[in-house]
Design an enzyme around this catalytic site. Sequence first.
Site, PDB file in Angstrom:
ATOM      1  CG  ASN A   1      -1.512   1.319   1.542  1.00 40.06           C
ATOM      2  OD1 ASN A   1      -2.439   1.781   0.866  1.00 40.06           O
ATOM      3  ND2 ASN A   1      -0.958   1.998   2.549  1.00 40.06           N
TER       4      ASN A   1
ATOM      5  CB  ALA B   1       4.625   5.392 -15.203  1.00 45.09           C
ATOM      6  CB  SER B   2       4.416   4.036 -10.052  1.00 41.77           C
ATOM      7  OG  SER B   2       3.361   4.815  -9.491  1.00 41.77           O
ATOM      8  CE  LYS B   3      -0.162   4.223  -6.700  1.00 37.46           C
ATOM      9  NZ  LYS B   3      -0.021   3.341  -5.532  1.00 37.46           N
TER      10      LYS B   3
ATOM     11  CB  SER C   1      -4.063   4.902  -8.423  1.00 37.58           C
ATOM     12  OG  SER C   1      -4.707   6.099  -8.775  1.00 37.58           O
TER      13      SER C   1
ATOM     14  CE1 TYR D   1       0.213   7.910  -6.624  1.00 33.26           C
ATOM     15  CE2 TYR D   1      -1.511   8.037  -8.299  1.00 33.26           C
ATOM     16  CZ  TYR D   1      -1.110   7.726  -7.002  1.00 33.26           C
ATOM     17  OH  TYR D   1      -2.025   7.228  -6.100  1.00 33.26           O
TER      18      TYR D   1
HETATM   19  N1  LIG Z   1      -5.570   8.953  -1.355  1.00 33.24           N
HETATM   20  C1  LIG Z   1      -5.967   8.730  -2.603  1.00 33.24           C
HETATM   21  O1  LIG Z   1      -6.783   9.457  -3.175  1.00 33.24           O
HETATM   22  C2  LIG Z   1      -5.447   7.530  -3.346  1.00 33.24           C
HETATM   23  C3  LIG Z   1      -6.041   7.218  -4.579  1.00 33.24           C
HETATM   24  C4  LIG Z   1      -5.590   6.122  -5.297  1.00 33.24           C
HETATM   25  C5  LIG Z   1      -4.541   5.365  -4.794  1.00 33.24           C
HETATM   26  N2  LIG Z   1      -3.967   5.691  -3.605  1.00 33.24           N
HETATM   27  C6  LIG Z   1      -2.848   4.872  -3.143  1.00 33.24           C
HETATM   28  O2  LIG Z   1      -3.146   4.343  -1.871  1.00 33.24           O
HETATM   29  C7  LIG Z   1      -1.945   4.149  -1.138  1.00 33.24           C
HETATM   30  C8  LIG Z   1      -2.083   4.820   0.224  1.00 33.24           C
HETATM   31  O3  LIG Z   1      -2.363   6.186  -0.002  1.00 33.24           O
HETATM   32  P1  LIG Z   1      -2.819   7.188   1.140  1.00 33.24           P
HETATM   33  O4  LIG Z   1      -3.681   8.179   0.491  1.00 33.24           O
HETATM   34  O5  LIG Z   1      -3.283   6.441   2.323  1.00 33.24           O
HETATM   35  O6  LIG Z   1      -1.416   7.907   1.419  1.00 33.24           O
HETATM   36  P2  LIG Z   1      -0.816   8.652   2.705  1.00 33.24           P
HETATM   37  O7  LIG Z   1      -1.884   8.983   3.669  1.00 33.24           O
HETATM   38  O8  LIG Z   1       0.041   9.728   2.134  1.00 33.24           O
HETATM   39  O9  LIG Z   1       0.113   7.510   3.348  1.00 33.24           O
HETATM   40  C9  LIG Z   1       1.197   7.005   2.648  1.00 33.24           C
HETATM   41  C10 LIG Z   1       1.867   5.921   3.450  1.00 33.24           C
HETATM   42  O10 LIG Z   1       2.995   5.433   2.701  1.00 33.24           O
HETATM   43  C11 LIG Z   1       4.156   5.477   3.526  1.00 33.24           C
HETATM   44  N3  LIG Z   1       5.391   5.739   2.765  1.00 33.24           N
HETATM   45  C12 LIG Z   1       5.621   6.699   1.849  1.00 33.24           C
HETATM   46  N4  LIG Z   1       6.904   6.650   1.431  1.00 33.24           N
HETATM   47  C13 LIG Z   1       7.474   5.615   2.081  1.00 33.24           C
HETATM   48  C14 LIG Z   1       8.776   5.061   2.094  1.00 33.24           C
HETATM   49  N5  LIG Z   1       9.777   5.555   1.341  1.00 33.24           N
HETATM   50  N6  LIG Z   1       9.038   4.000   2.890  1.00 33.24           N
HETATM   51  C15 LIG Z   1       8.058   3.497   3.680  1.00 33.24           C
HETATM   52  N7  LIG Z   1       6.808   3.976   3.729  1.00 33.24           N
HETATM   53  C16 LIG Z   1       6.519   5.026   2.941  1.00 33.24           C
HETATM   54  C17 LIG Z   1       3.881   6.642   4.482  1.00 33.24           C
HETATM   55  O11 LIG Z   1       4.676   6.535   5.635  1.00 33.24           O
HETATM   56  P3  LIG Z   1       5.794   7.622   6.049  1.00 33.24           P
HETATM   57  O12 LIG Z   1       5.115   8.926   6.180  1.00 33.24           O
HETATM   58  O13 LIG Z   1       6.384   7.101   7.295  1.00 33.24           O
HETATM   59  O14 LIG Z   1       6.796   7.630   4.939  1.00 33.24           O
HETATM   60  C18 LIG Z   1       2.402   6.421   4.783  1.00 33.24           C
HETATM   61  O15 LIG Z   1       2.244   5.434   5.757  1.00 33.24           O
HETATM   62  C19 LIG Z   1      -0.816   4.738  -1.991  1.00 33.24           C
HETATM   63  O16 LIG Z   1      -0.178   3.721  -2.704  1.00 33.24           O
HETATM   64  C20 LIG Z   1      -1.570   5.667  -2.942  1.00 33.24           C
HETATM   65  O17 LIG Z   1      -0.866   5.870  -4.147  1.00 33.24           O
HETATM   66  C21 LIG Z   1      -4.393   6.751  -2.862  1.00 33.24           C
END
Ligand SMILES: NC(=O)c1ccc[n+]([C@@H]2O[C@H](COP(=O)([O-])OP(=O)(O)OC[C@H]3O[C@@H](n4cnc5c(N)ncnc54)[C@H](OP(=O)(O)O)[C@@H]3O)[C@@H](O)[C@H]2O)c1
Length: 250
Positions: free
Chosen positions: A88, A157-159, A140, A155
Amino acid sequence: MYLLKLKGKVAIVTGGSRGIGFETAKILSENGATVVITSKNVKQLENASNQLTNVYPISADITEEEEVKTVVEKTIEKFGRLDILVNNAGIFPKIKQLHEISDLEWNEVLNVNLNGQFRFTKFSIPFLKKSSGTIVNVSSDAGLKAYEGFNADAYSASKAALIVLTKCWSLEYAKDRIRVNCVCPGVVDTDMTKPFLKTEKDREFMDNDHPIGRIGTPGDVAKSILFLASEDSSWTTGAILAVDGGQSTK
Ligand SMILES: NC(=O)c1ccc[n+]([C@@H]2O[C@H](COP(=O)([O-])OP(=O)(O)OC[C@H]3O[C@@H](n4cnc5c(N)ncnc54)[C@H](OP(=O)(O)O)[C@@H]3O)[C@@H](O)[C@H]2O)c1
């Protein structure tokens, strides 16, 4: 009767300190799993685990191979098995057009959102083989299609890569009875989307952009991850599930 769908299971949730990862750790543990949450920021991670029951923090930077390996090793040392991996953790870049992105910015996003999932998966596979376990990748909507004005190509591309890898891994490890599935959220209310939800007007625009009339909550996504992580989806592998209020169908 309340059914504990994951009794006796051990899970790792990357990026479990906040947002979608935190809600996922919560719902998996409420369903009986022992959950290891991992992320970079130690304090935030410990704070998160303190709020939950049967959830344990092991901090690691997902871009560091040795640190990722240690999370998996420590999980096995402490709990003896691994049944569920939720890939995640992720970051979102500054909005820029492709010709404005530096190599450094491009690689940073790929290193977390794609290479990080590769690292956790490769170290988890030997243990998931033993448990006939399951992987849920968090991709995503941005990996499913292009959105005009989105301008976050690294982003996207990664997804998109994670979507095809879900299918590759599901075939590669089907004989080992490992299921691999993927969720594709639309806009979810987390720290990641805060910059896009600053005003009432932003919020209204985003809500209306989703056919169902609202953006998602972390819980909306966590519930679908629970489904894919549990035996309720025992005949489902290689699936790409849009959890997006209909946004990607437009
Ligand atoms: N929110 C949206 O609208 C949305 C939509 C589609 C997909 N997503 C995907 O859902 C997933 C979670 O998103 P979210 O919105 O919950 O994001 P978030 O609230 O920003 O949380 C991101 C999490 O990833 C961890 N992280 C980031 N860089 C890291 C690293 N280098 N090493 C270890 N941990 C790392 C962060 O921990 P630290 O702060 O400790 O680094 C945090 O726990 C992501 O993959 C995102 O792309 C989100």
